[in-house]
Design a protein around this motif. Sequence first.
Motif, PDB file in Angstrom:
ATOM      1  N   GLU A   9      71.965  99.106  56.154  1.00 36.95           N
ATOM      2  CA  GLU A   9      70.741  98.358  56.505  1.00 36.95           C
ATOM      3  C   GLU A   9      69.490  99.111  56.049  1.00 36.95           C
ATOM      4  O   GLU A   9      68.541  98.512  55.514  1.00 36.95           O
ATOM      5  CB  GLU A   9      70.707  98.097  58.015  1.00 36.95           C
ATOM      6  N   TYR A  28      64.379  97.360  64.865  1.00 38.53           N
ATOM      7  CA  TYR A  28      64.678  95.919  64.780  1.00 38.53           C
ATOM      8  C   TYR A  28      65.601  95.579  63.615  1.00 38.53           C
ATOM      9  O   TYR A  28      66.259  94.553  63.608  1.00 38.53           O
ATOM     10  CB  TYR A  28      63.370  95.125  64.676  1.00 38.53           C
ATOM     11  N   LEU A  29      65.604  96.485  62.621  1.00 42.78           N
ATOM     12  CA  LEU A  29      66.481  96.285  61.462  1.00 42.78           C
ATOM     13  C   LEU A  29      67.953  96.411  61.846  1.00 42.78           C
ATOM     14  O   LEU A  29      68.818  95.780  61.248  1.00 42.78           O
ATOM     15  CB  LEU A  29      66.126  97.344  60.402  1.00 42.78           C
ATOM     16  N   HIS A  30      68.206  97.269  62.845  1.00 38.48           N
ATOM     17  CA  HIS A  30      69.585  97.678  63.143  1.00 38.48           C
ATOM     18  C   HIS A  30      70.116  96.998  64.400  1.00 38.48           C
ATOM     19  O   HIS A  30      69.568  97.195  65.487  1.00 38.48           O
ATOM     20  CB  HIS A  30      69.652  99.184  63.380  1.00 38.48           C
ATOM     21  N   TYR A  31      71.186  96.260  64.232  1.00 40.86           N
ATOM     22  CA  TYR A  31      71.847  95.703  65.418  1.00 40.86           C
ATOM     23  C   TYR A  31      72.214  96.819  66.388  1.00 40.86           C
ATOM     24  O   TYR A  31      72.004  96.718  67.601  1.00 40.86           O
ATOM     25  CB  TYR A  31      73.091  94.932  64.991  1.00 40.86           C
ATOM     26  N   ARG A  91      69.182  97.838  68.296  1.00 41.96           N
ATOM     27  CA  ARG A  91      68.705  96.791  69.199  1.00 41.96           C
ATOM     28  C   ARG A  91      69.527  96.810  70.476  1.00 41.96           C
ATOM     29  O   ARG A  91      69.024  96.533  71.565  1.00 41.96           O
ATOM     30  CB  ARG A  91      68.818  95.408  68.521  1.00 41.96           C
TER      31      ARG A  91
END
Lengths: 164, 422
Positions: free
Chosen positions: B349, B223-226, B229
Amino acid sequence: MSESMNKQVAISNVIYKASLFLDEHRWDDWLNLCHEDFYYAIKAFSPEINYDMIYMDGNREDMRSITDMLPKHNSDNSPLARHTVVYTVEMDESQDTATAVSSFAVYKTELDGINSHALAGESNIFLVGKYRDKFGFENGEPRFIERVVQLDTRRLDKGSHFPI
Amino acid sequence: MPARNAKQWDKIPGKIESGEYVDSRIYSDRNIFEEEISKIFKKVWTPVCHESELSEPYSFRTMTVAREPVMVVRGADNQIRAFLNVCPHRGNMIENRPSGSFEQGSPSGAPKHMTCMFHAWQFDMKGNCVHISRGSEGYQDRLACSDVGLRRLRCEVKYGGFVWVTLNDAIDQTVEEWAGGAFDCMEKSLNSEPLEVFHYHKAIIPCNYKLWHDTNSEFYHDYLHYHNRITGFNDSYFARKNIGFDNGHVNVGSFEVQYDQYEGFESREELSFPHLPNNHWEMIDFFPGVNFNLRGSALRCDIMTPLGPDKVMIEFRGLGLKSDTPEERLIRQRHHNSIWGPFGRNLHEDLLAVTTQQATMSEFADKRRILHGRHELDADGDPTIHDEEGMRHFYDAWGRWMDRWPGDPELSFEEGQKREAA
Ligand code: FES
Ligand SMILES: [Fe+2]
């Protein structure tokens, strides 16, 4: 002033303008200073592995997609301020293209990177290096054809999502 | 439940069990940190560099392992050997550069020797002392070259040419035995032809080394990483398994990355590693602080050097094949750097998250529980990618090495186990 001198002054100005636009996150304005065949790279030589490294590179579209995606990423939003000094501008014989070397230091002023209560507002040097730029002219205005950010700094800590 | 008062906040939440959380003090306590250096980092095998970084006879690399200065040298016989980078005379560091060659003489000494610049004692590539300046004048027959060789360290070149070193002469395992099968998933890819390092940078960040290892071990932070995702969430992604190995190592198995879902990232199909199916990904979280990440065309290796309870140096390397054409190398560099480079999408990130995580766990801050309690199993009952088994497996090994219970480091491991059973 000779035409060549005029162009050299215009090139210095555009390098400084680019630093301002990058500092202010005006990505479109920055890319508008760049030719459509623009190539951007961040490079460094590592004495540890004895190798010329490319930390990042791309064309104008790649850079646009990187800046367009910024709002979707989690980033350290601490502002970066570039202190740029143009050292040399050299026109080629035809006066159609030029190369320039600038020295830069990038300062980071902490905002949200770690513990903002203690650290926000603190400025530190983040990167030092040289800009090695190539220019062409469109309607008499200089446009970046290439920018190689040659870093001296290789201890990059958190790194960055922002073009340098 | 509404926000909790102090007493509620202190209680174990829900039905989380002992062994499914750790105490935040293991990330911040100075005594625990010092114990980790002496009980773990001084005892185990760790990779320190890659053989391509010292490719010629007489070339060397320097580093530190558990605070000890270490030097890795390639001899005239092409053998790689490791020594403490400490002069037996008055303890000067013998070589100060990060890398280089002893082929040329130094200002204080002869070619093809390591020379301590201070009083010009000289050593050969096997660590023998071969010259003591004005030796007989000062030491008569009380001290000879044969008495003052360098301290040699056990050293192996293993798994794709990584140079492994241990400070522990008494270690009873080879690197392979220590790995306990954790490299099976990528050994064939790493060993099929010589590799070369094309990327190096380092980060010194205010975070405990284990937080970086945790982040490399848990994929729930997609969820941290576009990038994740967008590319990650599909059936084959969730079918990836967490597999624990002896000595605290963990694998996260293969799946196909959907690069075409992510604008600006072409598929990695054009170039892969030998024996690695296109667009596949294998990862080893190697105890206590190393990560090998083979994804498509590039191998990434993180080596952590803990510098303090809340300070770690991470060295990031990217590797390709030594036989790469310039075009292939460029592709590998781009694939590696676009995600994992210092200006890449994911690395920033990850580094951001672990530093802000550590910021809540400064030394002497109130202790709290860090939850590792996700159990997400596939149809066969194996832990999938969002299961936190990787971290639990690590802390089980950590607790045994430290003889402390990760959930309450004031308890011995056995006391913790008893409490868990109760
Ligand atoms: S300290 Fe090395 S020669 Fe004296
Ligand atoms: Fe990550």
